[in-house]
Design a protein around this motif. Structure first.
Motif, PDB file in Angstrom:
ATOM      1  N   PHE A  19      -8.610   4.567  -3.828  1.00 27.28           N
ATOM      2  CA  PHE A  19      -7.609   5.617  -3.575  1.00 27.28           C
ATOM      3  C   PHE A  19      -7.103   6.235  -4.871  1.00 27.28           C
ATOM      4  O   PHE A  19      -7.076   7.459  -5.018  1.00 27.28           O
ATOM      5  CB  PHE A  19      -6.427   5.044  -2.786  1.00 27.28           C
ATOM      6  N   LEU A  38       0.831  -1.209   0.000  1.00 27.80           N
ATOM      7  CA  LEU A  38       0.000   0.000   0.000  1.00 27.80           C
ATOM      8  C   LEU A  38       0.863   1.256   0.000  1.00 27.80           C
ATOM      9  O   LEU A  38       0.564   2.231  -0.693  1.00 27.80           O
ATOM     10  CB  LEU A  38      -0.929  -0.012   1.211  1.00 27.80           C
ATOM     11  N   LEU A  67      -7.100   8.262   1.166  1.00 24.59           N
ATOM     12  CA  LEU A  67      -6.480   7.028   1.643  1.00 24.59           C
ATOM     13  C   LEU A  67      -7.086   6.594   2.975  1.00 24.59           C
ATOM     14  O   LEU A  67      -7.397   5.410   3.173  1.00 24.59           O
ATOM     15  CB  LEU A  67      -4.972   7.236   1.795  1.00 24.59           C
ATOM     16  N   SER A  83      -5.587  13.702  -1.012  1.00 28.52           N
ATOM     17  CA  SER A  83      -5.090  12.338  -1.227  1.00 28.52           C
ATOM     18  C   SER A  83      -5.002  11.569   0.081  1.00 28.52           C
ATOM     19  O   SER A  83      -5.372  10.393   0.157  1.00 28.52           O
ATOM     20  CB  SER A  83      -3.722  12.384  -1.913  1.00 28.52           C
ATOM     21  N   ALA A 125       0.627   4.324  -2.532  1.00 32.51           N
ATOM     22  CA  ALA A 125       0.056   5.581  -2.048  1.00 32.51           C
ATOM     23  C   ALA A 125       1.079   6.709  -1.947  1.00 32.51           C
ATOM     24  O   ALA A 125       0.811   7.827  -2.414  1.00 32.51           O
ATOM     25  CB  ALA A 125      -0.611   5.352  -0.692  1.00 32.51           C
ATOM     26  N   SER A 179     -10.520   5.245   2.368  1.00 34.66           N
ATOM     27  CA  SER A 179     -10.468   3.908   1.759  1.00 34.66           C
ATOM     28  C   SER A 179     -10.165   2.844   2.801  1.00 34.66           C
ATOM     29  O   SER A 179     -10.748   1.752   2.787  1.00 34.66           O
ATOM     30  CB  SER A 179      -9.401   3.882   0.658  1.00 34.66           C
ATOM     31  N   SER A 205      -8.325  10.028  -5.733  1.00 34.80           N
ATOM     32  CA  SER A 205      -7.243  11.011  -5.605  1.00 34.80           C
ATOM     33  C   SER A 205      -6.851  11.577  -6.971  1.00 34.80           C
ATOM     34  O   SER A 205      -6.559  12.775  -7.088  1.00 34.80           O
ATOM     35  CB  SER A 205      -6.020  10.393  -4.921  1.00 34.80           C
TER      36      SER A 205
END
Length: 369
Positions: free
Chosen positions: A89, A10, A67, A63, A14, A70, A93
């Motif tokens: 995400f 992740l 996250l 963003s 991200a 989510s 985003s």
């Protein structure tokens, strides 16, 4: 497999997305702002500085909130929810960043009109006829090692085909248990080789695009901007060659994992590490060099400190990101917002080239066992 693998995956997705989205206005040329042509003097003005800072802060904040949302909607403790976290995400985003960009693009266009930032001398373009002789990229012969590795993988698969297990593990869960497998066949064992060939072809095409893309020189100091452009292209050419080789090795490793009994931890960790190295290299190069070499330090500059950039062709840039100019013979050129290159959609060949990656992705999905 421990839970940290999920969090590492992740993070690899991200963190780069958040950073690059927020940093983009600072990585583009200083003669362009949110897809609008300006001078460096305007770029450094307090008003435009505030626009960049607000965009970066709002993009990063949205963003991060996306996250968090989510993760709340699809708890990461359940690995089956991971794809949903990533999809939500990335989509949300990206949409937020796009809307913020469009808002700032429209505002920059209004400000340019109101303040009279468009100057007559911006209409002059500078071309260096010796540019191609200076070898702006590595030769495509540097992809020969990639092809050799692919050929060796192909030979190994064909020679040792009988030694492959009857069932091939295609996916593991966090506990190292196989969650998806397929029966052995030539299609399944040769799939990594096919992807290798497509990846080499794609990286070779990108290197060619870098080499043949349109020049973008600053007439205020053509010599300095030429030097920055050469460093920019050569740096990304090296990155493309190195990244392509690492990806080629990765798919060879995948073939090897079918043939040998490797620990599931290793099978999952190696792709993550290679991906992390490539992403980190791309981010470092983007920050170090900038679009067109705009962030390079130590390059001699004269009048370029307050440069005017290339010709003011805003009318050919739709929303500042799509270049459409049938009269321009150039097929490839630098992006106005972000790092990299784009395509002249006014050329019929551009539509065919733009379709190639989509066809490759569709082919991989269709052939996937």
């Amino acid at each position: 497999m421990e839970q940290w693998t999920l969090w590492l995956t992740l993070a690899l997705i991200a963190l780069p997305v958040i950073f690059m989205a927020a940093a983009t206005p600072y990585l583009t040329r200083r003669t362009e702002s949110f897809g609008v042509a300006i001078t460096e003097e305007v770029y450094r003005s307090p008003l435009v500085k505030r626009l960049r800072a607000r965009y970066a802060a709002m993009t990063a904040a949205l963003s991060v909130l996306t996250l968090i949302g989510s993760l709340l909607a699809f708890p990461a403790q359940d690995e089956q929810k991971m794809p949903y976290i990533v999809i939500v995400f990335v989509v949300v985003s990206s949409a937020a960043s796009l809307l913020l960009y469009l808002y700032n693009h429209m505002r920059m266009k209004r400000l340019k009109q109101e303040h009279g930032w468009q100057q007559p001398d911006l209409q002059t373009a500078v071309i260096d006829t010796s540019f191609r002789l200076l070898k702006p990229t590595l030769s495509n012969l540097w992809f020969v090692p990639h092809l050799l590795v692919t050929a060796a993988t192909l030979a190994g698969v064909l020679i040792f085909y009988d030694r492959f297990p009857d069932t091939l593990a295609m996916q593991y869960n966090l506990q190292g248990e196989v969650t998806r497998s397929v029966d052995k066949s030539y299609l399944s064992v040769l799939m990594p080789v096919g992807i290798q060939l497509m990846m080499v072809a794609l990286f070779l095409l990108i290197n060619t695009i870098i080499s043949h893309s349109k020049q973008q020189l600053d007439k205020a100091d053509a010599a300095a901007s030429l030097q920055r452009s050469l460093i920019f292209r050569r740096s990304w050419s090296v990155m493309i060659v190195v990244s392509g080789f690492l990806m080629t090795l990765l798919f060879s490793f995948m073939s090897l994992s079918f043939l040998m009994t490797l620990p599931p931890t290793l099978v999952m960790l190696v792709p993550l590490l290679i991906t992390a190295v490539i992403i980190a290299g791309c981010i470092w190069l983007s920050v170090k060099v900038g679009q067109g070499g705009s962030r390079l330090q130590g390059v001699p500059a004269g009048a370029a400190a307050t440069g005017t950039g290339p010709s003011d062709d805003d009318r050919h840039w739709k929303l500042g990101v799509i270049y459409y100019n049938p009269a321009d013979p150039a097929l490839f050129l630098e992006k106005r917002f972000g790092i990299g290159w784009t395509i002249n959609m006014g050329r019929p060949l551009a539509w065919l080239i733009a379709a190639v990656p989509l066809v490759l992705v569709a082919l991989v999905i269709w052939l996937a066992p």
